[in-house]
Design an enzyme around this catalytic site. Structure first.
Site, PDB file in Angstrom:
ATOM      1  N   GLY A 149       0.608  -0.048   0.859  1.00  0.00           N
ATOM      2  CA  GLY A 149      -0.566   0.827   0.928  1.00  0.00           C
ATOM      3  C   GLY A 149      -1.736   0.173   1.639  1.00  0.00           C
ATOM      4  O   GLY A 149      -1.561  -0.567   2.623  1.00  0.00           O
ATOM      5  N   ASP A 185      -3.646  -2.190   0.657  1.00  0.00           N
ATOM      6  CA  ASP A 185      -3.623  -3.652   0.526  1.00  0.00           C
ATOM      7  C   ASP A 185      -2.801  -4.280   1.663  1.00  0.00           C
ATOM      8  O   ASP A 185      -3.239  -5.244   2.309  1.00  0.00           O
ATOM      9  CB  ASP A 185      -3.013  -4.002  -0.838  1.00  0.00           C
ATOM     10  CG  ASP A 185      -3.168  -5.470  -1.193  1.00  0.00           C
ATOM     11  OD1 ASP A 185      -4.290  -5.991  -1.071  1.00  0.00           O
ATOM     12  OD2 ASP A 185      -2.170  -6.090  -1.582  1.00  0.00           O
ATOM     13  N   SER A 209      -6.432   3.523  -6.700  1.00  0.00           N
ATOM     14  CA  SER A 209      -5.463   3.966  -7.732  1.00  0.00           C
ATOM     15  C   SER A 209      -4.721   5.263  -7.434  1.00  0.00           C
ATOM     16  O   SER A 209      -3.823   5.628  -8.193  1.00  0.00           O
ATOM     17  CB  SER A 209      -6.112   4.102  -9.128  1.00  0.00           C
ATOM     18  OG  SER A 209      -6.244   2.852  -9.747  1.00  0.00           O
ATOM     19  N   THR A 210      -5.074   5.974  -6.367  1.00  0.00           N
ATOM     20  CA  THR A 210      -4.431   7.291  -6.176  1.00  0.00           C
ATOM     21  C   THR A 210      -3.173   7.231  -5.305  1.00  0.00           C
ATOM     22  O   THR A 210      -2.607   8.271  -4.972  1.00  0.00           O
ATOM     23  CB  THR A 210      -5.414   8.333  -5.589  1.00  0.00           C
ATOM     24  OG1 THR A 210      -5.765   7.953  -4.257  1.00  0.00           O
ATOM     25  CG2 THR A 210      -6.658   8.447  -6.430  1.00  0.00           C
ATOM     26  N   GLY A 211      -2.735   6.018  -4.966  1.00  0.00           N
ATOM     27  CA  GLY A 211      -1.474   5.877  -4.239  1.00  0.00           C
ATOM     28  C   GLY A 211      -0.365   5.527  -5.222  1.00  0.00           C
ATOM     29  O   GLY A 211      -0.042   6.303  -6.123  1.00  0.00           O
TER      30      GLY A 211
END
Ligand code: ADP
Length: 179
Positions: A39, A41, A128-130
């Site tokens: 993602g 990161d 947090s939404t992935g």
């Protein structure tokens, strides 16, 4: 979408790749091991180069891991920023395990790191939404409230915060919560 608060501070939403938007401090959605992931990161480490992971290795040696709801700061390597703030969002269970408070705390910690360093411009992904599964319609109002409340302070050094949202669906959810 842009909103200018009464104190002149600016909150903005845009669609894009966060690694390409120049700011003083770029916030990352990291994991508590600070070990790199997929993602946003993965994108930040790929674009920023190995110096960011080297700094995280040192932080890990010192503190072990970063607790959920908190964040640590590193330099930004090759990214168009001075710092990266690596925030650890909550893994979503059912919304009754303190997820909103922890998510709010991620944004608040990044804003506190920005104040400490004098970062005037900040970017955020949708933490947090992935992979962490937080429903974006629930996360968006929490994220926007946390950042907007901070920006509204008279004494903040942050001039502008921008949410850089990767896909149309996420941008739309944040746009709904924005208005
Ligand atoms: P988390 O584990 O906190 O859920 P993810 O990286 O899986 O973190 O996802 C968080 C959000 O970041 C998702 O909306 C995902 O689409 C988005 N994202 C992925 N790559 C990028 C990027 N390069 N720039 C901005 N947002 C990104």
């Amino acid at each position: 979408m842009t909103q200018t608060l009464p104190n002149g501070r600016v909150l903005r939403l845009m669609q894009g790749d966060i690694t390409r938007v120049a700011v003083d401090a770029m916030c990352n959605a990291a994991n508590s091991a600070l070990a790199g992931g997929g993602g946003v990161d993965g994108a930040i480490h790929r674009a920023g180069g190995p110096s960011i992971m080297r700094e995280l290795d040192q932080i890990r040696a010192r503190i072990g891991h970063c607790p959920t709801g908190s964040a640590v700061a590193t330099g930004a390597g090759n990214l168009p920023a001075k710092w990266v703030f690596h925030a650890v969002g909550p893994v979503y269970q059912d919304g009754r395990h303190g997820e909103a408070g922890l998510l709010m705390s991620c944004y608040a910690t990044c804003l506190a790191l920005a104040e400490e360093r004098g970062a005037e411009t900040l970017s955020f992904p949708s933490i947090s939404t992935g992979v962490y599964g937080y429903p974006v319609d629930e996360a968006a109002p929490v994220a926007l409230r946390a950042v907007k409340e901070h920006l509204a302070r008279e004494d903040t050094r942050v001039r502008e915060a921008v949410f850089v949202l990767f896909d149309q669906w996420t941008l739309e959810a944040y746009s709904r919560a924005f208005s």
